[in-house]
Design an enzyme around this catalytic site. Structure first.
Site, mmCIF file in Angstrom:
data_model
loop_
_atom_site.group_PDB
_atom_site.id
_atom_site.type_symbol
_atom_site.label_atom_id
_atom_site.label_comp_id
_atom_site.label_asym_id
_atom_site.label_seq_id
_atom_site.Cartn_x
_atom_site.Cartn_y
_atom_site.Cartn_z
ATOM 1 N N CYS A 156 -50.642 82.413 53.381
ATOM 2 C CA CYS A 156 -52.064 82.073 53.494
ATOM 3 C C CYS A 156 -52.919 83.247 53.968
ATOM 4 O O CYS A 156 -53.930 83.589 53.344
ATOM 5 C CB CYS A 156 -52.245 80.862 54.405
ATOM 6 S SG CYS A 156 -51.840 81.132 56.150
ATOM 7 N N HIS B 88 -53.170 78.237 59.643
ATOM 8 C CA HIS B 88 -53.438 78.297 58.208
ATOM 9 C C HIS B 88 -54.879 78.734 57.977
ATOM 10 O O HIS B 88 -55.758 78.473 58.799
ATOM 11 C CB HIS B 88 -53.187 76.934 57.567
ATOM 12 C CG HIS B 88 -53.286 76.948 56.071
ATOM 13 N ND1 HIS B 88 -52.430 77.686 55.282
ATOM 14 C CD2 HIS B 88 -54.141 76.319 55.214
ATOM 15 C CE1 HIS B 88 -52.744 77.502 54.004
ATOM 16 N NE2 HIS B 88 -53.783 76.679 53.947
ATOM 17 N N HIS C 56 -56.312 78.604 48.510
ATOM 18 C CA HIS C 56 -55.384 78.952 49.588
ATOM 19 C C HIS C 56 -53.954 78.977 49.055
ATOM 20 O O HIS C 56 -53.670 78.515 47.944
ATOM 21 C CB HIS C 56 -55.502 77.973 50.751
ATOM 22 C CG HIS C 56 -55.101 76.559 50.425
ATOM 23 N ND1 HIS C 56 -54.501 75.722 51.336
ATOM 24 C CD2 HIS C 56 -55.212 75.822 49.272
ATOM 25 C CE1 HIS C 56 -54.273 74.539 50.784
ATOM 26 N NE2 HIS C 56 -54.687 74.572 49.539
#
Length: 333
Positions: free
Chosen positions: A250, A297, A309
């Site tokens: 990420c 994240h 993402h």
């Protein structure tokens, strides 16, 4: 920082995952697809935090190595001056030996002056050479003392960071085992959903599809370059610790997206959050970063309440709704 609490959390996750995968005993019904999915989501959140810790320690190691290299480079000119001072001193000693002693040689230089002006010039020159050598020696000694202290501190930091990295590397197999178990859980959930759909004669729901419809969002400026880069990576596999060109995690995706726009970000979600300007949800614009899961994240906003993402190892870089996970905050590079 990697700590015992994180270790305990990951162990608990591993136990929970293993418990769900194991055949159900007669006293308990098999978990429902929803329960399995909840465990998958929980496990992935835990794994994300470990991945971001791994990325951070790698970044810290690189910074420490750079600092050590810079420190070594700073000492080079001082060492050169010190070598030159020693060479001058050696030359004076040799000449003094050849002419019968340093004091006699100095006296002959002084007495050989043809006038009072020449006398004082020669005395001043000798004093200046002596002062210069003393200054070089003092500067080198001071710098060397500081250098040694800084180098010891950096070496200790480097050793601690290497130990931390080794711990994370040791746990890599455990993390990958957890991910494999999550994948198995997902397959069971899919099979259960298909069986239920077949029984009800309905289309089975699909999971982790990479639905990225339409053309890339039209965004101007640096943010447009970041969004365009992220958009072009759709469909590429998630790999933890990766930052392209073929795989991403990420923070690796958001780092490289903004690098394409000329902005440097660390390869770590928490460090990215610390570096960007914090904004509210109402201020979100395409290119802004959206942070989740207690900074475990991060994704890049593309407008229309959507992000791009790299979610986890079970899927690929893709477009998702902004509320895909527990929101932490928003930032603008």
């Amino acid at each position: 920082m990697f700590n015992g609490r994180t270790t305990l959390r990951s162990v608990v996750v591993g136990v929970a995952v293993a418990a769900l995968i194991a055949p159900a005993c007669a006293a308990h019904a098999d978990p429902s697809p929803e329960e399995i999915q909840a465990q998958i989501d929980k496990g992935n959140n835990e794994v994300e935090l470990i991945v971001e810790q791994y990325n951070k320690v790698n970044g810290d190691l690189a910074a420490t190595q750079t600092a050590l290299t810079s420190l070594e480079a700073d000492l080079v000119p001082l060492q050169s001056r010190m070598d030159a001072a020693h060479a001058d001193a050696d030359s004076v000693a040799v000449n003094a030996y050849k002419t019968g002693g340093g004091n006699l040689r100095t006296m002959s230089l002084v007495l050989g002056a043809g006038s009072s002006d020449a006398f004082f010039d020669r005395v001043g020159t000798l004093e200046q050479i002596s002062r210069s050598q003393q200054q070089d020696l003092a500067a080198y000694t001071s710098a060397k003392t500081t250098f040694d202290a800084q180098k010891q501190r950096l070496n200790e930091t480097l050793a601690a960071q290497n130990r931390q990295k080794a711990e994370l590397e040791t746990r890599k197999k455990q993390i990958e085992g957890d991910i494999a178990r999550l994948d198995e859980m997902q397959r069971k959930a899919d099979a259960a959903a298909k069986a239920a759909a077949a029984a009800a004669k309905k289309p089975a729901p699909t999971t982790n599809t990479n639905t990225n419809p339409g053309a890339p969002p039209k965004v101007n400026g640096a943010a447009g370059k970041a969004v365009a880069y992220a958009w072009a990576q759709r469909g590429k596999q998630y790999v933890w610790g990766a930052a392209g060109p073929d795989t991403f995690d990420c923070s690796g995706l958001t780092m490289m997206a903004w690098k394409a726009a000329g902005v440097t970000l660390p390869h770590n979600a928490a460090q990215q959050y610390a570096k960007v300007r914090h904004i509210s949800r109402s201020q979100l614009q395409p290119g802004d970063l959206v942070f989740y899961n207690n900074l475990g994240h991060v994704g890049i906003y593309i407008g229309d309440n959507q992000i791009i993402h790299a979610p986890n190892s079970r899927t690929v870089v893709k477009v998702s709704p902004i509320d895909i996970d527990t929101l932490y905050g928003y930032g603008r590079p």
